[in-house]
Scaffold this motif. Structure first.
Motif, PDB file in Angstrom:
ATOM      1  N   VAL A  32       4.275   0.150   2.745  1.00  0.00           N
ATOM      2  CA  VAL A  32       4.523   0.342   3.523  1.00  0.00           C
ATOM      3  C   VAL A  32       5.608   1.908   3.890  1.00  0.00           C
ATOM      4  CG1 VAL A  32       6.867  -1.071   3.244  1.00  0.00           C
ATOM      5  CG2 VAL A  32       4.678  -1.316   5.258  1.00  0.00           C
ATOM      6  N   PHE A  33       5.839   1.905   3.397  1.00  0.00           N
ATOM      7  CA  PHE A  33       7.355   2.454   3.506  1.00  0.00           C
ATOM      8  C   PHE A  33       6.537   4.261   3.678  1.00  0.00           C
ATOM      9  CE2 PHE A  33      10.102  -0.674   1.489  1.00  0.00           C
ATOM     10  CZ  PHE A  33      10.916  -0.682   2.318  1.00  0.00           C
ATOM     11  N   MET A  34       5.764   4.435   2.661  1.00  0.00           N
ATOM     12  CA  MET A  34       5.051   5.521   2.688  1.00  0.00           C
ATOM     13  C   MET A  34       3.724   5.613   3.884  1.00  0.00           C
ATOM     14  SD  MET A  34       5.285   7.214  -1.073  1.00  0.00           S
ATOM     15  CE  MET A  34       4.655   6.972  -1.818  1.00  0.00           C
ATOM     16  N   LEU A  35       3.216   3.955   4.113  1.00  0.00           N
ATOM     17  CA  LEU A  35       2.526   4.130   5.365  1.00  0.00           C
ATOM     18  C   LEU A  35       3.300   4.912   6.939  1.00  0.00           C
ATOM     19  CD1 LEU A  35       0.017   1.855   6.553  1.00  0.00           C
ATOM     20  CD2 LEU A  35       1.967   2.914   8.396  1.00  0.00           C
ATOM     21  N   GLY A  36       4.873   4.167   6.805  1.00  0.00           N
ATOM     22  CA  GLY A  36       5.666   5.052   7.796  1.00  0.00           C
ATOM     23  C   GLY A  36       5.542   6.543   7.621  1.00  0.00           C
ATOM     24  N   CYS A  86      -1.151  20.505  10.371  1.00  0.00           N
ATOM     25  CA  CYS A  86      -0.183  18.795   9.694  1.00  0.00           C
ATOM     26  C   CYS A  86      -0.435  17.450  10.601  1.00  0.00           C
ATOM     27  CB  CYS A  86       1.482  19.104  10.903  1.00  0.00           C
ATOM     28  SG  CYS A  86       1.521  20.531   9.578  1.00  0.00           S
ATOM     29  N   LEU A  87      -0.676  17.799  11.290  1.00  0.00           N
ATOM     30  CA  LEU A  87      -1.083  16.723  12.611  1.00  0.00           C
ATOM     31  C   LEU A  87      -2.369  15.698  11.985  1.00  0.00           C
ATOM     32  CD1 LEU A  87      -1.160  14.367  14.510  1.00  0.00           C
ATOM     33  CD2 LEU A  87      -2.100  16.189  16.168  1.00  0.00           C
ATOM     34  N   VAL A  88      -3.145  16.510  11.668  1.00  0.00           N
ATOM     35  CA  VAL A  88      -4.403  16.275  10.510  1.00  0.00           C
ATOM     36  C   VAL A  88      -4.178  15.560   9.319  1.00  0.00           C
ATOM     37  CG1 VAL A  88      -7.024  17.004  10.033  1.00  0.00           C
ATOM     38  CG2 VAL A  88      -5.850  17.812  12.199  1.00  0.00           C
ATOM     39  N   THR A  89      -3.644  16.583   8.585  1.00  0.00           N
ATOM     40  CA  THR A  89      -3.801  15.457   7.546  1.00  0.00           C
ATOM     41  C   THR A  89      -2.455  15.272   7.239  1.00  0.00           C
ATOM     42  OG1 THR A  89      -1.659  17.839   7.102  1.00  0.00           O
ATOM     43  CG2 THR A  89      -4.467  18.783   6.633  1.00  0.00           C
ATOM     44  N   SER A  90      -1.339  14.432   8.450  1.00  0.00           N
ATOM     45  CA  SER A  90      -0.908  13.453   8.351  1.00  0.00           C
ATOM     46  C   SER A  90      -1.224  12.034   9.024  1.00  0.00           C
ATOM     47  CB  SER A  90       0.436  13.498   8.904  1.00  0.00           C
ATOM     48  OG  SER A  90       0.197  13.585  10.709  1.00  0.00           O
ATOM     49  N   ALA A 132      -3.946   6.704   6.261  1.00  0.00           N
ATOM     50  CA  ALA A 132      -6.093   6.414   5.927  1.00  0.00           C
ATOM     51  C   ALA A 132      -5.741   6.691   4.512  1.00  0.00           C
ATOM     52  CB  ALA A 132      -6.525   7.113   5.959  1.00  0.00           C
ATOM     53  N   MET A 133      -5.102   7.344   3.287  1.00  0.00           N
ATOM     54  CA  MET A 133      -4.593   7.412   2.124  1.00  0.00           C
ATOM     55  C   MET A 133      -3.786   6.078   1.763  1.00  0.00           C
ATOM     56  SD  MET A 133      -5.161  11.234   0.736  1.00  0.00           S
ATOM     57  CE  MET A 133      -4.549  11.846   2.113  1.00  0.00           C
ATOM     58  N   SER A 134      -1.756   5.959   2.150  1.00  0.00           N
ATOM     59  CA  SER A 134      -1.052   4.995   2.111  1.00  0.00           C
ATOM     60  C   SER A 134      -2.143   3.521   2.042  1.00  0.00           C
ATOM     61  CB  SER A 134      -0.202   5.340   3.005  1.00  0.00           C
ATOM     62  OG  SER A 134      -0.473   5.242   4.221  1.00  0.00           O
ATOM     63  N   VAL A 135      -2.917   3.485   3.251  1.00  0.00           N
ATOM     64  CA  VAL A 135      -3.428   1.558   3.568  1.00  0.00           C
ATOM     65  C   VAL A 135      -4.259   1.756   1.816  1.00  0.00           C
ATOM     66  CG1 VAL A 135      -5.528   0.838   4.926  1.00  0.00           C
ATOM     67  CG2 VAL A 135      -3.094   2.453   5.719  1.00  0.00           C
ATOM     68  N   VAL A 136      -5.155   2.684   1.849  1.00  0.00           N
ATOM     69  CA  VAL A 136      -6.214   2.375   0.565  1.00  0.00           C
ATOM     70  C   VAL A 136      -5.177   2.412  -0.572  1.00  0.00           C
ATOM     71  CG1 VAL A 136      -7.375   3.251  -1.181  1.00  0.00           C
ATOM     72  CG2 VAL A 136      -7.753   4.265   1.676  1.00  0.00           C
ATOM     73  N   LEU A 137      -4.275   2.879  -0.451  1.00  0.00           N
ATOM     74  CA  LEU A 137      -3.111   2.132  -1.482  1.00  0.00           C
ATOM     75  C   LEU A 137      -2.767   0.948  -1.482  1.00  0.00           C
ATOM     76  CD1 LEU A 137      -1.447   5.623  -2.832  1.00  0.00           C
ATOM     77  CD2 LEU A 137      -3.346   4.824  -3.970  1.00  0.00           C
ATOM     78  N   TRP A 138      -2.222   0.606  -0.408  1.00  0.00           N
ATOM     79  CA  TRP A 138      -1.424  -0.677   0.021  1.00  0.00           C
ATOM     80  C   TRP A 138      -2.556  -1.604  -0.903  1.00  0.00           C
ATOM     81  CZ3 TRP A 138       1.098  -1.470   4.949  1.00  0.00           C
ATOM     82  CH2 TRP A 138       1.941  -3.010   5.303  1.00  0.00           C
TER      83      TRP A 138
END
Length: 464
Positions: free
Chosen positions: A336-340, A442-446, A451-457
């Motif tokens: 959740v911290f990575m997502l934020g 940067c906006l596109v990659t962030s 999305a990647m942080s949601v997958v890992l979550w």
């Protein structure tokens, strides 16, 4: 005697962490390099990139040195590397002509090498004081590592204060780069030599007193971690780590998020310089202000997020009868911290594309970048430990930090290419056009990192 050694060790941890961030004050040096050495933006970006990326190529090797020889050896190597890098840089600047007629490629190449050496010194120092603290104060593992990381985050503020108040001309605000680099060469060498004598890691019998109460908490945290790790099924080889698909998702996340952050940290001075201001404001002052904001925001984020993550997302340890367990209730996945962090980076990039108009507006970019950077690096060791175990933590952490090395290279050169495309020969690039395309990327990659942080979550539910 033990208390004296511990006090000296704490002093060494504090001093080395405060003097380890010399490469992060490069925005203070960049205007002087541009003016007096007539370096181009691409050359400046290359030097800054070398400093940032120099931390990473040997990170896994440094991790193995820590695991095998301890932090004292790495602190000794950091003393040699720092003193050589900053000393040679000072000599290079002092011996160069005041205003060369054309960009001096040879000077730029040598400065690139020296700042890459300083980057290597940074990772040697960073690993030495972080793992000295975390392996000594095992009852407060996360707090100890988080606090030392916070002091490291404070290093640019501390060094920029010294540069602005001791090594600058009060009438012009211009920093005497040669004297400041000489100061760094001497102080970093002496302080890390002190660390080479004091950054010891106590044995298990020293860490855990026989009189400790055998309650549940002391059983989980205070015991000999090496004994626990021998039966931990998460401990695996490097090949096994690389076979984990989640490792590659995390690596790609780190490439996009930390690569963009370090691009901003390295180039915030020229970003500010490209924008207009409504008041008389010297470029050196603008750069110094942004470095201070970056340092303060980075430090505060680490101090707040570290204890919060420990409370709501304690690191999983391994107990042979119980399997994975924690001292306190695990309330939330650390992702959740990575997502934020990725969400905040997306907002900061959006602000630069759609909102920023003058130098004052860069403040929000600096705050967002520093918080993102601090949150990711504060949470990452806990995620690494929970998923892949404690025994090879330094090695695994070092391998994962190869990702920012790739990201920093990609984003820094993207920034430099965009700036060069909109610069006239012999002049500084001006206007949003200098970096607007970079922050669109940067906006596109962030957003992708979000999305990647949601997958890992989801993949690490109940484990991180």
């Amino acid at each position: 005697m033990l208390k004296v050694r511990t006090a000296l060790q704490c002093l060494a941890i504090l001093c080395t962490s405060l003097f380890a961030g010399g490469i992060f004050v490069f925005p203070l040096l960049a205007p002087a390099f541009m003016e007096h050495l007539n370096l181009t933006q691409r050359q400046l970006s290359t030097i800054a990139l070398a400093a940032m990326a120099g931390q990473y190529p040997f990170s896994s090797f440094v991790g193995m040195l820590i695991d095998r020889y301890g932090p004292r050896f790495c602190s000794f190597l950091a003393a040699i590397t720092f003193s050589s890098a900053f000393g040679l840089s000072a000599l290079e600047v002092s011996s160069a002509s005041e205003r060369p007629d054309s960009p001096n490629t040879a000077i730029a190449q040598r400065l690139t090498l020296y700042f890459a050496m300083a980057g290597l010194g940074t990772i040697l120092s960073y690993f030495s004081f972080v793992f000295s603290a975390s392996k000594t104060f095992t009852r407060y593992h996360s707090f100890a590592s988080g606090l030392t990381m916070s002091m490291f985050g404070l290093s640019p503020l501390f060094l920029s204060y010294i540069a602005s108040n001791i090594f600058s001309d009060p009438s012009t605000g211009t920093i005497d780069v040669t004297r400041f680099l000489q100061f760094l060469a001497v102080c970093t060498g002496v302080i890390h030599l002190f660390g080479a004598f004091t950054l010891t890691v106590p044995s298990a019998t020293t860490i855990v007193s026989p009189s400790d109460r055998p309650d549940e908490e002391s059983h989980l945290i205070g015991r000999d971690t090496h004994t626990d790790c021998t039966s931990d099924p998460r401990d695996g080889s490097t090949v096994e780590l690389l076979r984990d698909p989640n490792f590659w998702i995390l690596a790609l996340y780190m490439i996009t998020v930390l690569g963009a952050c370090e691009m901003v940290i390295s180039n915030v001075g020229t970003i500010v310089l490209s924008l207009p201001t409504n008041v008389a404001q010297r470029s050196e002052q603008s750069a110094a202000f942004q470095v201070k904001i970056l340092s303060i925001s980075n430090t505060v984020s680490r101090l707040l997020v570290g204890p919060l993550a420990d409370f709501i997302s304690p690191v999983f340890s391994y107990e042979r009868p119980k399997g994975l367990t924690t001292v306190r209730k695990h309330r939330m996945n650390r992702m959740v911290f990575m997502l934020g962090a990725s969400l905040l980076q997306a907002l900061a990039s959006s602000w630069m594309v759609f909102g920023a108009q003058n130098r004052d507006d860069v403040l929000w970019l600096s705050i967002g970048t520093a918080i993102t950077y601090g949150v990711v690096f504060t949470v990452l060791p806990g995620v690494t430990c929970s998923i892949w175990g404690m025994r090879n933590l330094a090695r695994n952490f070092g391998i994962i930090t190869y990702s920012p090395f790739i990201g920093t290279t990609l984003y820094s050169y993207l920034y430099a290419v965009v700036v060069d495309q909109h610069s006239h020969e012999g002049t500084v690039c001006e206007g949003k056009v200098c970096w607007e395309a970079t922050f669109i990327v940067c906006l596109v990659t962030s957003t992708g990192a979000l999305a990647m942080s949601v997958v890992l979550w989801r993949n690490w539910a109940g484990r991180a």
